[in-house]
Design an enzyme around this catalytic site. Sequence first.
Site, PDB file in Angstrom:
ATOM      1  NE  ARG A 212      78.672  -3.463  43.904  1.00 19.20           N
ATOM      2  CZ  ARG A 212      78.838  -3.663  43.020  1.00 19.20           C
ATOM      3  NH1 ARG A 212      79.294  -4.492  41.734  1.00 19.20           N
ATOM      4  NH2 ARG A 212      78.762  -2.502  42.266  1.00 19.20           N
TER       5      ARG A 212
ATOM      6  CE1 TYR B 262      80.153   6.627  49.162  1.00 20.18           C
ATOM      7  CE2 TYR B 262      81.782   4.470  48.193  1.00 20.18           C
ATOM      8  CZ  TYR B 262      80.792   4.578  49.013  1.00 20.18           C
ATOM      9  OH  TYR B 262      81.002   4.131  50.224  1.00 20.18           O
TER      10      TYR B 262
ATOM     11  CD  GLU C 289      81.000   0.996  44.529  1.00 21.64           C
ATOM     12  OE1 GLU C 289      81.324   1.201  43.860  1.00 21.64           O
ATOM     13  OE2 GLU C 289      79.828   0.124  44.543  1.00 21.64           O
TER      14      GLU C 289
ATOM     15  CG  HIS D 222      77.823  -3.013  55.785  1.00 19.20           C
ATOM     16  ND1 HIS D 222      79.006  -2.628  54.968  1.00 19.20           N
ATOM     17  CD2 HIS D 222      77.633  -1.699  56.318  1.00 19.20           C
ATOM     18  CE1 HIS D 222      78.838  -1.367  55.600  1.00 19.20           C
ATOM     19  NE2 HIS D 222      77.806  -1.012  56.356  1.00 19.20           N
TER      20      HIS D 222
ATOM     21  CE  LYS E 229      83.161   6.014  51.882  1.00 14.68           C
ATOM     22  NZ  LYS E 229      82.955   6.881  53.945  1.00 14.68           N
TER      23      LYS E 229
ATOM     24  CB  SER F 107      83.562   1.498  50.881  1.00 12.09           C
ATOM     25  OG  SER F 107      82.736   1.754  49.298  1.00 12.09           O
TER      26      SER F 107
ATOM     27  CB  VAL G  98      70.085  -1.886  43.503  1.00 13.18           C
ATOM     28  CG1 VAL G  98      71.314  -3.068  44.701  1.00 13.18           C
ATOM     29  CG2 VAL G  98      69.416  -2.780  43.124  1.00 13.18           C
TER      30      VAL G  98
ATOM     31  CB  ALA H 298      79.847   9.354  53.180  1.00 14.32           C
TER      32      ALA H 298
ATOM     33  N   GLY I  30      77.392  10.544  60.888  1.00 11.69           N
ATOM     34  CA  GLY I  30      76.156   9.943  59.978  1.00 11.69           C
ATOM     35  C   GLY I  30      75.483   9.170  60.917  1.00 11.69           C
ATOM     36  CB  ILE I  31      73.807   9.461  64.165  1.00 10.49           C
ATOM     37  CG1 ILE I  31      73.492   9.060  65.710  1.00 10.49           C
ATOM     38  CG2 ILE I  31      73.510  11.305  63.807  1.00 10.49           C
ATOM     39  CD1 ILE I  31      74.644   8.057  66.457  1.00 10.49           C
TER      40      ILE I  31
END
Length: 328
Positions: free
Chosen positions: A219, A151, A129, A181, A155, A127, A191, A80, A8-9
């Site tokens: 959040r 998702y 989530e 974050h 996770k 996460s 969003v 991911a 995920g770089i």
Amino acid sequence: MPRAFITGITGQDGQHLAEFLHGKGYEVFGMVKGQNNPKFDQVRDEFPFVEPVPGDLADLPSLVKALEHAQPDEVYNLGAISFVALSFNQAELTANITGLGVLRMLEAIRMVGGAQNNKIRFYQASSSEMFGKVRETPQTERTPFHPRSPYGCAKVFGHDIVVNYRESYDLFACSGILFNHEGPRRGMEFVTRKVTNAVARIKLGLQDELVLGNLDFKRDWGYAGDYVKAMWLMLQQDAPDDYVVATGETHTGHELVEVAFAEAGISDWERYVRQDQKFFRPAEVDLLIGDPTKARTKLGWKPEVDFPTLVKMMVAHDMALESAKLPR
Ligand code: NAP
């Protein structure tokens, strides 16, 4: 020189983490997926200290080859399918990459590390989530999971398999249960960035309205640059463990929009914002707020950037980005 391998770089966190680890004197390897992917050049141009390595979380042999090449001391699995809305449309892909991808990475570590597999330290990007329809407030490391999206479900599998491999094979494997974050590197589909970019464009006369889904959700938003430090700290401890990483504050979607418009000097924001059912999630996560006590007391971690500063940083970045596109 310690060696770190990041999946995920090309994502938001991968970029922050690569810079952070480079600053700590690490040799950094970053996995990039796909054939002739222009992101290989992008990584080389923007992060010359990162060695891009081909590989895909869907493909175990490629992960084994990548680890054999990088010979890392630490592996950070940030790759991911990470966009909740997409996960409803591409649930199988999400389960494969976001969920099974974790299992493949752990297996690759066991294969490459052999008898010494517990020498490779592993970080998994879990996460908030996973808490979904929350069972208690605020959420801690012991709060039961109730995910509300493919998702979140993927996770949860990733999180549980990390715990299982840690207990079964004595791997030094940690999960960071990170709450949202953000920052100027956030993808435009998320969003916060959608809002700050639209605000900048509206301010500059490039866009007339901002169309959003539900704004009543709450959040716990922090700054990505702060959160990657917690990832690293987890891998420097004597024993592997899981940690909630959060600010402990919650803000609504409404507040996000209001603060972003105010930052651009627009007070009558309601006239620019329209809600559309098509952006509502089939199942919503109403309230997320994390309790970062364990991260604070055991890791000595605390967030530096507060919510208004974060939004200000993102709006300022997007104003500069969009202004640069204007004809001179
Ligand atoms: P992001 O910006 O969406 O980045 C996701 C990364 O995953 C990209 O580099 C992407 O590569 C890579 N990827 C996608 N499919 C892959 C595959 N098949 N094989 C290998 N890599 C693949 O996400 P982020 O915000 O940096 O988040 C990093 C991690 O933390 C993710 O796992 C995310 O789910 C998790 N997380 C994020 C937050 C947050 O608020 N940001 C909160 C909790 C957890 P391409 O660019 O080539 O597509």
